[in-house]
Design a protein around this motif. Structure first.
Motif, PDB file in Angstrom:
ATOM      1  N   UNK A 124      40.357  43.482  40.794  1.00 20.25           N
ATOM      2  CA  UNK A 124      41.171  42.122  40.486  1.00 20.25           C
ATOM      3  C   UNK A 124      40.859  41.228  42.026  1.00 20.25           C
ATOM      4  N   UNK A 183      36.494  25.682  33.304  1.00 24.51           N
ATOM      5  CA  UNK A 183      37.239  25.028  35.084  1.00 24.51           C
ATOM      6  C   UNK A 183      36.526  25.330  36.114  1.00 24.51           C
TER       7      UNK A 183
ATOM      8  N   UNK B  18      44.337  28.906  32.473  1.00 21.84           N
ATOM      9  CA  UNK B  18      44.063  29.679  31.195  1.00 21.84           C
ATOM     10  C   UNK B  18      45.089  29.961  30.956  1.00 21.84           C
ATOM     11  N   UNK B  20      45.532  33.646  29.714  1.00 21.14           N
ATOM     12  CA  UNK B  20      44.185  34.264  29.897  1.00 21.14           C
ATOM     13  C   UNK B  20      45.070  36.028  29.810  1.00 21.14           C
ATOM     14  N   UNK B  22      45.716  38.766  32.160  1.00 16.54           N
ATOM     15  CA  UNK B  22      45.780  38.453  33.935  1.00 16.54           C
ATOM     16  C   UNK B  22      45.987  36.860  34.923  1.00 16.54           C
ATOM     17  N   UNK B  25      48.777  37.697  37.314  1.00 10.70           N
ATOM     18  CA  UNK B  25      48.554  38.685  38.597  1.00 10.70           C
ATOM     19  C   UNK B  25      47.560  37.812  39.634  1.00 10.70           C
ATOM     20  N   UNK B  26      46.859  37.102  39.029  1.00 10.91           N
ATOM     21  CA  UNK B  26      46.231  36.543  39.663  1.00 10.91           C
ATOM     22  C   UNK B  26      47.039  35.589  41.123  1.00 10.91           C
ATOM     23  N   UNK B  67      47.682  24.224  53.039  1.00 10.56           N
ATOM     24  CA  UNK B  67      46.869  23.783  52.615  1.00 10.56           C
ATOM     25  C   UNK B  67      45.935  25.000  51.869  1.00 10.56           C
ATOM     26  N   UNK B  68      45.958  25.891  52.881  1.00  8.97           N
ATOM     27  CA  UNK B  68      45.504  27.182  52.182  1.00  8.97           C
ATOM     28  C   UNK B  68      45.475  27.939  50.823  1.00  8.97           C
ATOM     29  N   UNK B  71      43.938  25.280  48.638  1.00 15.54           N
ATOM     30  CA  UNK B  71      43.018  26.188  48.542  1.00 15.54           C
ATOM     31  C   UNK B  71      42.621  27.296  48.122  1.00 15.54           C
ATOM     32  N   UNK B  72      43.311  28.245  48.013  1.00 15.79           N
ATOM     33  CA  UNK B  72      43.020  29.083  47.565  1.00 15.79           C
ATOM     34  C   UNK B  72      42.681  29.363  46.206  1.00 15.79           C
ATOM     35  N   UNK B  75      40.081  27.573  44.009  1.00 15.86           N
ATOM     36  CA  UNK B  75      39.464  28.316  43.791  1.00 15.86           C
ATOM     37  C   UNK B  75      39.081  29.476  42.570  1.00 15.86           C
ATOM     38  N   UNK B  77      38.532  30.874  39.257  1.00 16.91           N
ATOM     39  CA  UNK B  77      37.730  30.691  38.164  1.00 16.91           C
ATOM     40  C   UNK B  77      38.814  30.264  37.289  1.00 16.91           C
ATOM     41  N   UNK B  78      40.303  30.651  36.866  1.00 18.03           N
ATOM     42  CA  UNK B  78      40.458  30.288  35.781  1.00 18.03           C
ATOM     43  C   UNK B  78      42.276  29.269  35.593  1.00 18.03           C
ATOM     44  N   UNK B  79      41.867  28.928  37.155  1.00 14.17           N
ATOM     45  CA  UNK B  79      42.695  27.672  37.403  1.00 14.17           C
ATOM     46  C   UNK B  79      41.505  25.998  37.191  1.00 14.17           C
ATOM     47  N   UNK B  80      42.326  25.305  36.480  1.00 14.67           N
ATOM     48  CA  UNK B  80      42.397  24.141  36.046  1.00 14.67           C
ATOM     49  C   UNK B  80      42.502  23.255  36.983  1.00 14.67           C
TER      50      UNK B  80
END
Lengths: 586, 171
Positions: A124, A183, B18, B20, B22, B25-26, B67-68, B71-72, B75, B77-80
């Motif tokens: 991850x 997304x 999303x 889903x 994990x 955890x991300x 701000x970081x 932005x982190x 980016x 992937x599963x974040x709307x």
């Protein structure tokens, strides 16, 4: 159109539909169904490596030299954990990869089964994204998504973990056409107003510089081409990070060489003294900035990057432009041409005269020798012998890597393959193998150190098996040279465990693998030996015995600013040059 | 080298993800891996049909770090969507806590009186204990818990902050 097939067949079908021609991998229990499906087809060639880490580096070399996505196939447990270094390397250097890992059957997950590990948990933090596919009905979509995520936005590695029962299960396959990610939609085009503002700033600047990075390479040949146009139109000097070498031609008068810790005097002094810095696809890494509170104190900063999280991470910028370098640079070229702007000719003359004075310092000069091969000389001669050829250079990590970056001159993008962010010893040989697979007729050379090369030496077998005439050019100084250099500078010359003890005989080693071994230890013999190495159409290990004591300069000591760099001919007490705080840094 | 001390700010972030495996955890791994603070974190599914969960994180850091973080997160992937409710909109924040107080006699009746003043409800009682449910801003709950200490506080369980922007617009 959907079609029923097994999960394993879907993997192969999805790869074929994504245009994959080569796959780097190593079989094992949890991927046997996929290997069986591979056995029944001819469209994808599988390259069998000798260690999973090398599979990932080979895929990186393939991706970096071709612009395509590199694809890896490894088994569960140790197959996946061995891949972790390569995945981290690809994440740090933004290399697009899809790594398919086998997993124990779903009913055994969490049972500490044989060759089980929590692959998605472990990977991850070292992937751009990862998936565990528990149901065959999700598999085709996930595979196509993985390719989309790997190559869109800031590129990176994506892991798809597939349990063995899912590989056997029957499901319906869907092609890549109808997959839209719900997304992840990175912004490609820069904001038009900001691009206009950037052009105004360039036109007004008196001491501008373009500081470019790996993002220009990642954005494809169009980005390099637009960078060249913009530099020519504006007359602005160009420097680049380690990862960006080749985006701008080294032969150009506007090229200042690489910047940063081992960058050129002129590049670092120009960065320090500029009044406008245009950062294009680079990320103000600590190797670049040196002491951050003394970094380019007088400049306005423009930052072009596809990844918003790169903006203001280390250095506060005045004008961020989020977008793909190719799109933004092309828009800037158009804007410059159509807007009738020009730079201040008089100011630019003054600036260039200053740069020429810095250049005259001749910072890469080294003391030549006719008895011992200087490592810089070896790279210079290698460059002279190969610059008219279709050549791809990879490196390991250390002094030889920096000398290669300083002395090998790149005219085109995608020709330079090196581990920048993670600094992975053992990267170069598998990367050269990957590049050779992508460019069978090119000359692929791994510039190596004798310590680094031993980290993935086993890949000589891969080169032999697939008839890949890669050249391993070892600058052998019998030290982990960069470690030794730092021990000399920071630790009173106590060379703790950095001596390369008990080295193999590299000539015999090459022969033992079935390749060609050569050795050279005299400057006078070097050109002929290099010519012979190039002429041999088989894998070669070239053991180039070089000066043991040579250090890599220029160098910005840790914790110092760009204008405090040490040059090779300066008589400085190196111990004094580094502050106590600097010693704490890496 | 010395840097001037930078201002530390507290921000509340709302993150639509999303739902889903994990995904939490991300988000947490991002904070621990990059050394960001988590003062409070809540997560729950908010739309079953659309598989959406909402995470609310309260974090502290310099403006550059905040701000970081934004932005982190953005980016992944599963974040709307990511919204910094502290800067982007006027918002309301609430937290719920259950507070167990053990005691008899005067302390017990004082605890009950204070609970009324704080609009806390009794949701469990024995002859020698209460469990109060209290809702409000975090500092109100802090204050209530402090007052309960001399009266026999034995345990507190808090949800962490949830927040939403004021007005008719959705995030």
């Amino acid at each position: 159109m959907s079609k029923d097939m097994t999960g394993a067949e879907m993997v192969i079908q999805a790869l074929a539909d994504q245009g994959v021609e080569h796959l780097f991998g190593y079989p094992g229990g949890a991927v046997l169904p996929i290997y069986d499906a591979l056995f029944h087809q001819n469209s994808i060639e599988h390259i069998l490596v000798r260690h999973e880490q090398a599979a990932v580096h080979a895929a990186e070399g393939y991706a970096r030299s071709s612009g395509k996505v590199g694809v890896v196939l490894v088994t569960s447990g140790p197959g996946a954990t061995n891949a972790v270094t390569g995945l981290t390397d690809a994440l740090m250097d933004s290399i697009p990869l899809v790594c398919i890992t086998g997993q124990v059957p779903t009913h055994l997950i969490g049972n500490d089964a044989f060759q089980e590990c929590d692959t998605v948990g472990i990977t991850r933090p070292c992937t751009k994204h990862n998936y565990l596919v528990r149901d065959v009905k999700d598999l085709a979509r996930v595979l196509h998504e993985a390719f989309y995520v790997a190559q869109n936005g800031r590129p990176g590695p994506v892991v798809v973990d597939i349990p063995k029962d899912v590989q056997f299960a029957l499901g319906s396959y869907v092609g890549p056409e109808n997959i839209e990610h719900k997304t992840y939609k990175p912004k490609l085009r820069g904001d038009a107003d900001r691009i206009e503002a950037a052009l105004d700033m360039i036109a007004r600047a008196r001491r501008p510089i373009f500081y470019t990075g790996g993002g220009v390479i990642n954005a494809g040949p169009k980005a390099s081409s637009a960078l060249r146009d913009l530099a020519r139109l504006t007359g602005v000097p160009v420097t680049s990070t380690l990862m960006g070498l080749g985006a701008f031609p080294a032969a150009s008068r506007q090229w200042l060489g690489m910047l940063g810790m081992h960058g050129t005097y002129e590049a670092n002094m120009a960065m320090h003294g500029c009044d406008l810095m245009v950062c294009i696809g680079a990320r103000f890494d600590d190797r670049i900035t040196g002491r951050i509170d003394a970094f380019s104190p007088e400049s306005k900063k423009i930052h072009i990057d596809i990844d918003p999280s790169s903006i203001n991470k280390n250095v506060k910028v005045d004008l961020p432009i989020i977008g793909d370098c190719a799109h933004v640079l092309e828009a800037m070229v158009r804007g410059w041409r159509e807007g009738g702007r020009s730079t201040d000719g008089e100011a630019m003359d003054v600036w260039w005269r200053q740069i020429d004075r810095w250049r005259a310092r001749n910072c890469l000069a080294y003391r030549a020798s006719d008895t011992v091969i200087k490592p810089q000389y070896a790279i210079e001669r290698l460059y002279a012998a190969t610059c008219d050829k279709d050549v791809y250079i990879s490196t390991e990590v250390g002094q030889h890597q920096m000398w290669a970056a300083q002395f090998f001159r790149f005219e085109e993008p995608n020709r330079w393959l090196t581990s920048g962010g993670l600094g992975t010893m053992g990267y170069g040989l598998p990367a050269a193998i990957g590049a050779q697979i992508a460019h069978p007729d090119a000359l692929c050379v791994d510039i190596a150190g004798e310590a680094s090369i031993l980290m993935n030496m086993q890949e000589m077998s891969t080169a032999i098996q697939f008839d890949l005439p890669v050249k391993i050019f070892i600058l052998n100084n019998r030290y982990m040279g960069m470690v030794r250099q730092w021990q000399e500078l920071l630790h009173g010359g106590r060379y703790s465990h950095s001596y390369s003890e008990a080295l193999p005989d590299f000539v015999k080693l090459a022969e033992a693998y079935g390749g060609v071994g050569m050795r050279c230890d005299k400057p006078g013999d070097l050109d002929a030996a290099i010519a012979e190495m190039i002429a041999v159409k088989r894998p070669v290990i070239f053991d180039c015995i070089v000066d043991q004591q040579e250090n890599c300069f220029p160098m910005i000591p840790s914790g110092r600013a760009h204008n405090e760099m040490i040059l090779g001919d300066m008589a400085v007490d190196l111990d004094e040059a580094i502050t106590d705080e600097g010693k704490m840094l890496v | 080298m010395s840097h001037p001390p930078e201002r530390i700010e507290r921000h509340t972030l709302s993150i639509l993800v999303d739902n889903e495996p994990g995904v939490l955890a991300r988000v947490i791994g991002l904070f621990s891996g990059r050394g960001y603070n988590i003062d409070s974190l809540t997560v729950s599914e908010v739309s079953h049909e659309r598989h959406l969960s909402r995470i609310t994180i309260v974090t502290t850091g310099t403006p550059m770090v905040i701000e970081q973080i934004r932005n982190q997160l953005d980016r992944l992937v599963p974040i709307h969507r990511v919204r910094d409710l502290t800067v982007e909109a006027a918002s309301v924040e609430r937290e719920l806590a259950m507070v167990k107080v053990r005691g008899t006699g005067d302390a017990r009746s004082e605890a009950l009186r204070l609970a009324e003043a704080f609009r806390a409800r009794v949701i469990d009682a024995t002859t020698e204990s209460f469990v109060f449910e209290i809702t409000g801003k975090s500092d109100k709950i802090d204050q209530f818990a402090v007052l309960m200490v001399p009266l026999g506080l034995v345990e507190v369980s808090r949800t962490g902050v949830v927040a939403i922007s004021r007005g008719p617009e959705a995030m």
